[in-house]
Design an enzyme around this catalytic site. Sequence first.
Site, PDB file in Angstrom:
ATOM      1  N   GLY A  90       0.851  -1.170   0.295  1.00 30.66           N
ATOM      2  CA  GLY A  90       0.203  -0.074  -0.091  1.00 30.66           C
ATOM      3  C   GLY A  90       1.037   1.295   0.276  1.00 30.66           C
ATOM      4  N   ASP A 315      -0.402  -0.300  13.002  1.00 27.20           N
ATOM      5  CA  ASP A 315       0.038  -1.546  12.466  1.00 27.20           C
ATOM      6  C   ASP A 315       0.256  -2.522  13.548  1.00 27.20           C
ATOM      7  OD1 ASP A 315      -0.260  -0.634   9.995  1.00 27.20           O
ATOM      8  OD2 ASP A 315       2.371  -0.111   9.788  1.00 27.20           O
ATOM      9  N   ARG A 346      -8.462  -6.658   9.583  1.00 32.22           N
ATOM     10  CA  ARG A 346      -7.618  -7.006  10.599  1.00 32.22           C
ATOM     11  C   ARG A 346      -8.721  -7.370  11.671  1.00 32.22           C
ATOM     12  NH1 ARG A 346      -1.718  -4.042   9.351  1.00 32.22           N
ATOM     13  NH2 ARG A 346      -0.925  -5.385   8.180  1.00 32.22           N
TER      14      ARG A 346
END
Length: 432
Positions: A90, A315, A346
């Site tokens: 990304g 993240d 996620r």
Amino acid sequence: MPKKINRFIGAIQLPGDKSISHRSLIIGSQATGIVKISNLLESGDIFSTIQCLKKFGIKIIKKKKDYFVYGQVVGGLEKFNGTLNCGNSGTTARLLLGLLSTYPYTIKFIGDRSLSKRPMGRVIDVLKNFGASVKPSNKNNFPLTFQGSFVGLQTDYKLKVASAQIKSAFLLAALNTPGISSIEENFDTRDHTEIMLKYLGAKIQVKKKSQKKIIFLEGKMPLDAKDIYVPGDISSASFMIVLALISKNSKILIKNVLLNPTRTGILDALKKMKAQIQIKNKRLCSGEIVGDLFVKSSKLRSLTIQGEMAPRLIDEYPILFIAALFAKGTSKFYGIEELRFKESDRIETMKEGLSKVGINIKSTKSSVEIKGNKNFNVLNNTVIDAKGDHRIAMSFKILSEAINKKFKIKDFQYVQTSFPTFTKIIKNLKKN
Ligand code: S3P
């Protein structure tokens, strides 16, 4: 016979930070002269960026352990009207869209199955201000054809999504646009682009007023060619940190880790959970803060985190969810809807994976609740699907090491995109 437990002990040095590695190559390509990069991350995502830059005549070579980028000056990319494959990355996709938005080239952007599902409209809408366009005009995903402008149009913009990738795309567009462009942000997203531009002598100014930050960048100004040292990746470090925290009798030292405050949300969160983490030897390195981390097995407590903190640990949520399973009490994570737009959704991928090992977690569109629970139920044939997402694959591998139970992780090979030495480092730390 009592079950064997794994301990993790030793000193490690991690590969370069992924975000800074991308930026060192992309911004380095705009410098006036040769930029030497040390400790560059050698992973799939970074190789995607290197391959893409080479299409525009940028020479990038490796000598011994260092990389050398032959900068072509701001605005100096050679003409290329063809296809750019961004793979799983990304950051490659969004930063290159920004960089190319002020070149009159027609480029087809493609990516793998995970990248092709991720939203690009949020970046393209911003770049339209500089004169770029996309075909088909309402296309939000790869593959798409991107048309840069002949001359960038000066732009002032207020960031709507807490995304460093969008902010960076804007700054890379502004770099080759006449005049001073500005971007305002009300979130603490990572500021490596600003730091690197400043380090290389760009005319950049950051004005802060409480939570609000406005970045002014004068375009068409030269960048100096300076050596860049890429600090160890704190996102990769977080897997090793949690491994040591949740395993018995473990202690590890992680040297030269990036400690930029826009990235250390994971350390703050773990410290709130009573993790024993000591920071030593803090120093500056190519404009970034770096230090050593000393981590010991800890008795963790649950925590509650609100959304304001999310950009600083975006993240690290998957591995933080694993840590929460080993904490006393119920942890609550709010304002995390951005997790749904990463290499996989996620929230969903973690929820599904954990259900396979007998753990049920609660979730809404933008929150997750995890009750500390070590009663895992792993059957011989348990398969966890990482869905093309490196950080999910690594989170489950850490869980499997900590509880010393084997399960199969589908798509584990995606770990190559960010942390190819992950398995080897764990093996070296493992003492049983
Ligand atoms: C990155 C920014 C973050 C992060 C990604 C890398 C970067 O994405 O999740 O792994 O290098 O700028 P967003 O800025 O879109 O949240």
